[in-house]
Design a protein around this motif. Structure first.
Motif, PDB file in Angstrom:
ATOM      1  N   ALA A  56       0.832  -1.208   0.000  1.00 30.42           N
ATOM      2  CA  ALA A  56       0.000   0.000   0.000  1.00 30.42           C
ATOM      3  C   ALA A  56       0.864   1.254   0.000  1.00 30.42           C
ATOM      4  O   ALA A  56       0.510   2.256  -0.606  1.00 30.42           O
ATOM      5  N   PHE A  57       1.986   1.195   0.722  1.00 29.61           N
ATOM      6  CA  PHE A  57       2.917   2.315   0.749  1.00 29.61           C
ATOM      7  C   PHE A  57       4.328   1.785   0.514  1.00 29.61           C
ATOM      8  O   PHE A  57       4.685   0.712   1.018  1.00 29.61           O
ATOM      9  N   ASN A  58       5.124   2.535  -0.247  1.00 31.02           N
ATOM     10  CA  ASN A  58       6.539   2.183  -0.376  1.00 31.02           C
ATOM     11  C   ASN A  58       7.397   3.136   0.448  1.00 31.02           C
ATOM     12  O   ASN A  58       8.568   3.339   0.167  1.00 31.02           O
ATOM     13  N   PHE A  59       6.768   3.716   1.479  1.00 34.65           N
ATOM     14  CA  PHE A  59       7.458   4.619   2.398  1.00 34.65           C
ATOM     15  C   PHE A  59       6.748   4.530   3.737  1.00 34.65           C
ATOM     16  O   PHE A  59       5.694   3.897   3.853  1.00 34.65           O
ATOM     17  N   LEU A  60       7.327   5.160   4.752  1.00 43.02           N
ATOM     18  CA  LEU A  60       6.684   5.180   6.068  1.00 43.02           C
ATOM     19  C   LEU A  60       5.729   6.369   6.140  1.00 43.02           C
ATOM     20  O   LEU A  60       6.169   7.520   6.117  1.00 43.02           O
ATOM     21  N   PRO A  61       4.416   6.137   6.219  1.00 39.47           N
ATOM     22  CA  PRO A  61       3.452   7.248   6.262  1.00 39.47           C
ATOM     23  C   PRO A  61       3.351   7.859   7.662  1.00 39.47           C
ATOM     24  O   PRO A  61       2.357   7.715   8.369  1.00 39.47           O
ATOM     25  N   LEU A  62       4.419   8.529   8.044  1.00 36.74           N
ATOM     26  CA  LEU A  62       4.505   9.157   9.365  1.00 36.74           C
ATOM     27  C   LEU A  62       4.263  10.654   9.232  1.00 36.74           C
ATOM     28  O   LEU A  62       4.853  11.314   8.364  1.00 36.74           O
ATOM     29  N   SER A  63       3.411  11.203  10.074  1.00 35.59           N
ATOM     30  CA  SER A  63       3.223  12.661  10.112  1.00 35.59           C
ATOM     31  C   SER A  63       3.454  13.145  11.540  1.00 35.59           C
ATOM     32  O   SER A  63       2.949  12.549  12.496  1.00 35.59           O
ATOM     33  N   VAL A  64       4.230  14.204  11.662  1.00 34.30           N
ATOM     34  CA  VAL A  64       4.533  14.796  12.962  1.00 34.30           C
ATOM     35  C   VAL A  64       4.083  16.253  12.936  1.00 34.30           C
ATOM     36  O   VAL A  64       4.474  17.017  12.053  1.00 34.30           O
ATOM     37  N   ILE A 102      13.167  10.517  14.573  1.00 33.29           N
ATOM     38  CA  ILE A 102      12.499   9.235  14.853  1.00 33.29           C
ATOM     39  C   ILE A 102      12.256   8.398  13.603  1.00 33.29           C
ATOM     40  O   ILE A 102      12.123   7.168  13.701  1.00 33.29           O
ATOM     41  N   ARG A 103      12.196   9.011  12.434  1.00 33.18           N
ATOM     42  CA  ARG A 103      11.820   8.277  11.214  1.00 33.18           C
ATOM     43  C   ARG A 103      12.722   7.078  10.921  1.00 33.18           C
ATOM     44  O   ARG A 103      12.224   6.008  10.511  1.00 33.18           O
ATOM     45  N   PRO A 104      14.061   7.175  11.098  1.00 36.72           N
ATOM     46  CA  PRO A 104      14.896   6.008  10.753  1.00 36.72           C
ATOM     47  C   PRO A 104      14.736   4.820  11.695  1.00 36.72           C
ATOM     48  O   PRO A 104      15.283   3.751  11.417  1.00 36.72           O
ATOM     49  N   SER A 112       2.338   1.126   8.516  1.00 29.97           N
ATOM     50  CA  SER A 112       1.113   1.644   9.130  1.00 29.97           C
ATOM     51  C   SER A 112       1.195   3.164   9.199  1.00 29.97           C
ATOM     52  O   SER A 112       2.265   3.734   9.463  1.00 29.97           O
ATOM     53  N   GLU A 113       0.062   3.818   8.997  1.00 27.81           N
ATOM     54  CA  GLU A 113       0.036   5.271   9.121  1.00 27.81           C
ATOM     55  C   GLU A 113       0.170   5.657  10.598  1.00 27.81           C
ATOM     56  O   GLU A 113      -0.542   5.131  11.452  1.00 27.81           O
ATOM     57  N   ILE A 114       1.068   6.587  10.854  1.00 25.90           N
ATOM     58  CA  ILE A 114       1.339   7.023  12.219  1.00 25.90           C
ATOM     59  C   ILE A 114       1.190   8.536  12.289  1.00 25.90           C
ATOM     60  O   ILE A 114       1.729   9.258  11.439  1.00 25.90           O
ATOM     61  N   GLN A 115       0.473   8.988  13.299  1.00 26.76           N
ATOM     62  CA  GLN A 115       0.330  10.430  13.509  1.00 26.76           C
ATOM     63  C   GLN A 115       0.821  10.774  14.910  1.00 26.76           C
ATOM     64  O   GLN A 115       0.337  10.235  15.906  1.00 26.76           O
ATOM     65  N   MET A 116       1.790  11.690  14.947  1.00 33.42           N
ATOM     66  CA  MET A 116       2.342  12.171  16.208  1.00 33.42           C
ATOM     67  C   MET A 116       1.937  13.629  16.390  1.00 33.42           C
ATOM     68  O   MET A 116       2.219  14.470  15.538  1.00 33.42           O
ATOM     69  N   ASN A 117       1.243  13.913  17.477  1.00 35.72           N
ATOM     70  CA  ASN A 117       0.854  15.280  17.799  1.00 35.72           C
ATOM     71  C   ASN A 117       1.558  15.719  19.078  1.00 35.72           C
ATOM     72  O   ASN A 117       1.462  15.043  20.108  1.00 35.72           O
ATOM     73  N   ILE A 118       2.235  16.860  19.009  1.00 34.71           N
ATOM     74  CA  ILE A 118       2.925  17.419  20.166  1.00 34.71           C
ATOM     75  C   ILE A 118       2.413  18.839  20.359  1.00 34.71           C
ATOM     76  O   ILE A 118       2.439  19.648  19.430  1.00 34.71           O
ATOM     77  N   SER A 119       1.927  19.133  21.559  1.00 32.11           N
ATOM     78  CA  SER A 119       1.344  20.451  21.831  1.00 32.11           C
ATOM     79  C   SER A 119       2.025  21.099  23.020  1.00 32.11           C
ATOM     80  O   SER A 119       2.239  20.450  24.056  1.00 32.11           O
ATOM     81  N   LEU A 120       2.342  22.371  22.856  1.00 34.69           N
ATOM     82  CA  LEU A 120       2.809  23.167  23.996  1.00 34.69           C
ATOM     83  C   LEU A 120       1.568  23.660  24.727  1.00 34.69           C
ATOM     84  O   LEU A 120       0.805  24.467  24.204  1.00 34.69           O
ATOM     85  N   ILE A 121       1.342  23.164  25.950  1.00 35.42           N
ATOM     86  CA  ILE A 121       0.129  23.525  26.680  1.00 35.42           C
ATOM     87  C   ILE A 121       0.412  24.461  27.851  1.00 35.42           C
ATOM     88  O   ILE A 121      -0.514  25.012  28.447  1.00 35.42           O
ATOM     89  N   SER A 122       1.686  24.631  28.203  1.00 37.50           N
ATOM     90  CA  SER A 122       2.075  25.611  29.208  1.00 37.50           C
ATOM     91  C   SER A 122       3.479  26.079  28.871  1.00 37.50           C
ATOM     92  O   SER A 122       4.348  25.269  28.541  1.00 37.50           O
ATOM     93  N   ALA A 123       3.684  27.400  28.923  1.00 40.09           N
ATOM     94  CA  ALA A 123       4.952  27.973  28.482  1.00 40.09           C
ATOM     95  C   ALA A 123       5.695  28.617  29.639  1.00 40.09           C
ATOM     96  O   ALA A 123       5.094  29.176  30.555  1.00 40.09           O
ATOM     97  N   ASP A 124       6.992  28.521  29.589  1.00 33.72           N
ATOM     98  CA  ASP A 124       7.892  29.188  30.524  1.00 33.72           C
ATOM     99  C   ASP A 124       8.872  29.971  29.666  1.00 33.72           C
ATOM    100  O   ASP A 124       9.601  29.390  28.853  1.00 33.72           O
ATOM    101  N   GLU A 125       8.893  31.282  29.816  1.00 32.24           N
ATOM    102  CA  GLU A 125       9.679  32.114  28.906  1.00 32.24           C
ATOM    103  C   GLU A 125      11.170  31.819  28.961  1.00 32.24           C
ATOM    104  O   GLU A 125      11.912  32.148  28.035  1.00 32.24           O
ATOM    105  N   THR A 126      11.642  31.169  30.005  1.00 32.42           N
ATOM    106  CA  THR A 126      13.072  30.870  30.111  1.00 32.42           C
ATOM    107  C   THR A 126      13.429  29.478  29.597  1.00 32.42           C
ATOM    108  O   THR A 126      14.602  29.154  29.453  1.00 32.42           O
TER     109      THR A 126
END
Length: 717
Positions: A56-64, A102-104, A112-126
């Protein structure tokens, strides 16, 4: 549902703490973690679909995807929508840092299709979140059932006043002469990207080693987390085979020999090489339609088989005979041609061609009003140096719709920007807003490095006093894990990039490295390989610089005649109001009449007036107007004044721009005046002399009578 909260901590050398927690948030994802350092908190969640059908895929269907929530720093987004929109360039760049690390490490054949979601939910200016994003992604993958050959981590390492610091506070980075992001596993370096102030190769290796030591601790803590969670990894069935070859060995050997022969022909053209390899497939077309069991083989399977043989042949040719596709030595650079001032109407331009890679780059100079406005969750401000990289489909002979810049284009442009930023003059010496645009017209390997070279040439053509010329080179590597053999390739072709195990881009001046970007396509790279690649890159970089200097060695002494000019005037702080005028009336009038842009800023006890114009005559006119406003009146000088108002006892006369003096009725004529309004009119121009300053009020005293007295007339006054 009872949630099982598990937490582990990483202690940095300066006693700061990173916490990894799972089991409380986003529990329906395949894996989710919360990373916290100070008040900075990142949530990473990963999900994988069921294994796709084979082929189905000849590559890794990874989305970050990485996103910074404005609420994390107590801000409301700008613009009309007032909500987070599409990912900004800086978010895409952070997502790329994670993706490339991470891809290699996913099993070969896992699709397999992989979806990685990373969210900044609290910030520290330093505490900058980008240094924690890959740790969050790896932790989420490690505790999931998704096959992953981790754990890994990524850190920022900076050299500040001679000392190496891991994930340093953001306010210290301005002092750093090295600022790198390094990703690694326990055993291998996976990815490096960063900027430097002309540092040496040995310094770069040292800083990577230091970062790797810190990463090993991160990996150990992740393994402890995996053990506490009790991870059971899935087996990737798509990679399972019965070990039976697709075609008979004799057929495979015959095709391989023909492909090897084509690879050895030293065909310089990418298009002609492609035709020659395709011709081999056509010769065996009939024999490839069925496997050794007589079963039909789909066209996709035939192409995959031929491509595998082609890749193997190219790699073996390099390792066995040190022969490259185009006949070059392993450390040989392709032919280079460059010229400047290619576009007569641009403020600066350069055409740089290396082999079959070509960049047409322009420099445009603007004023402070052209600065890029930055509105992010963790940063506000302005940017005065921009570099944009465009990669149209025709550059590789392909049909590709133009839908805005891709993530790859954003990443390549950012690398070139960092490479050139290191040699730009300080803001005090360069008042322009600078935009560099690289349009890739041909591509066969390392168009981002061609952008660096062309950008350096174009900046010098525009008269920007850069510290030194900058060149860039892309290095590749072919490895054989079974024997330990490896070959480092200088100035790689697109084909060599595709089949190689490393893509290592290095930019710099004669004095040292200014930026780098390294991606590993296999498990990692040893320090022996890294050192050889860096030293070989240095030799190539210096060769390219020599070729560039044959075109232009130093920046032009001044910009093009049609380029905009900037004049600065230092004024007393109290004169700022006089130039601006009530409600901005004076400065707006000057800008309208002279078609210029004028900016005024306070610097200590002074004011700095900056005038920007593409017309030299108008620039001088605006400058003259301001010089008159800030000029100091001199007692005894004669001026041409304009009557502003008339009273019974005298008149107020503007004798210099923004400066009024009082002309007493007794100083108008030699004879007595009964009604001054019958003598002077508002708007009337007359010659007056500044005779003093009232000690009580500080107002200027003017006289017209003194210019009419017999003594003055007799003396020629």
């Amino acid at each position: 549902m009872l949630r099982k909260r598990i937490s582990k901590t990483i202690e940095l050398p300066d006693n700061r703490i990173i916490t990894i927690e799972t089991g409380k948030l986003a529990t329906q994802a395949d894996g989710s973690v919360l990373i916290r350092m100070g008040n900075t908190m990142l949530l990473a969640a990963v999900v994988a679909k069921a294994a796709a059908e084979e082929g189905a895929f000849n590559f890794l269907p990874l989305s970050v995807d990485y996103q910074e929530k404005f609420a994390a720093s107590g801000k409301i987004p700008g613009g009309f929508l007032k909500r987070e929109g599409r990912l900004g360039d800086h978010e895409i760049l952070i997502a790329r840092l994670v993706d490339r690390a991470i891809r290699p490490l996913f099993p070969k054949g896992f699709n397999s299709e992989i979806q990685m979601n990373i969210s900044l939910i609290s910030a520290d200016e330093t505490i900058l979140p980008d240094a924690l994003a890959a740790l969050a992604a790896s932790s989420a993958l490690s505790i999931s059932s998704i096959p992953f050959h981790g754990p890994i981590s990524e850190v920022r390492v900076a050299r500040i006043e001679g000392a190496f610091l891991i994930n340093p506070p953001s306010n210290l980075l301005e002092k750093a002469d090295m600022n790198l992001m390094v990703a690694a596993s326990d055993d291998h370096i996976l990815m490096v990207e960063g900027e430097m102030s002309e540092v040496q190769e040995a310094d770069m290796i040292a800083v990577i080693r230091y970062a790797h030591d810190a990463i090993k601790l991160h990996c150990q803590v992740q393994r402890e987390l995996m053990q506490a969670v009790g991870v059971e990894k899935k087996i990737d069935k798509t990679s399972d085979t019965d070990g039976t070859p697709l075609y008979p060995a004799a057929l495979r050997e015959a095709i391989y020999a023909d492909i090897y022969a084509v690879a050895k022909q030293h065909i310089p053209s990418k298009a002609l090489r492609k035709e020659a390899f395709m011709a081999v497939g056509h010769r065996y077309n009939e024999q490839l339609t069925k496997d050794q069991n007589g079963q039909e083989v789909p066209v996709a399977g035939q192409k995959t088989f031929l491509l595998e043989l082609q890749n193997q042949a190219i790699r073996e040719l390099i390792l066995n005979e040190s022969i490259r596709l185009d006949g070059r030595q392993l450390d040989e650079i392709r032919s280079i041609e460059s010229e400047i001032d290619y576009l007569p109407s641009a403020h600066g331009s350069a055409l740089f061609t290396r082999g079959e890679t070509q960049s047409l780059t322009t420099v445009t100079l603007g004023s402070k009003f052209d600065e890029q406005i930055i509105d992010r969750a963790m940063e506000d401000g302005y940017n005065r140096f921009m570099l944009h990289y465009n990669f149209p489909g025709f550059s590789t002979g392909e049909v590709k719709p133009n839908r805005g810049p891709s993530r790859r284009e954003i990443g390549h442009g950012n690398l070139a920007m960092r490479a050139l930023k290191a040699v730009l003059p300080p803001d005090k010496e360069n008042l322009y807003t600078i935009r560099v645009v690289s349009d890739i017209l041909e591509s066969n390997g390392s168009s981002s490095m061609a952008t660096v070279c062309a950008g350096s040439l174009a900046l010098m053509d525009a008269g920007i006093p850069i510290k030194a010329a900058v060149s860039g080179i892309a290095m590749g590597m072919i490895t054989d894990p079974a024997t330990g053999r490896f070959a480092v390739l200088s100035d790689i072709l697109g084909d060599e990039d595709h089949i190689g195990d490393m893509d290592f881009k290095v930019t710099g001046t004669h004095q040292g490295i200014t930026a780098c970007q390294m991606d590993m396509k296999v498990a990692g790279i040893s320090y022996e390989m890294l050192e050889k690649a860096l030293l070989q890159a240095k030799s190539g970089r210096l060769h390219i610089l020599q070729k560039m200097e044959e075109t232009i060695a130093t920046p032009r002494s001044e910009g093009k005649p049609h380029a905009p000019k900037i004049v600065t005037i230092e004024i007393e702080k109290e004169m700022i109001g006089a130039i601006i005028g009530p409600g901005g009336k004076v400065i707006q009038e000057i800008q309208k009449e002279t078609a210029t842009h004028i900016d005024i800023v306070e610097q200590g006890h002074k004011g700095i007036v900056t005038i920007f114009s593409g017309n030299q005559e108008m620039l001088q006119k605006a400058s003259g107007r301001i010089e008159k406003i800030i000029a100091k009146p001199t007692i005894g000088e004669v001026y041409i004044g304009k009557v502003k108002s008339v009273l019974n006892y005298g008149a107020f006369v503007e004798f210099m721009p923004g400066k009024d003096g009082f002309l007493h009725v007794s100083e108008v004529r030699l004879e007595r005046i009964e009604n001054l309004e019958s003598v002077l009119e508002i708007g009337e121009e007359l010659q007056v002399k500044l005779i003093g300053v009232d000690p009580k009020t500080g107002k200027y005293r003017l006289s017209r009578k003194i210019l009419l007295s017999p003594d003055v007339v007799a003396a020629g006054g």
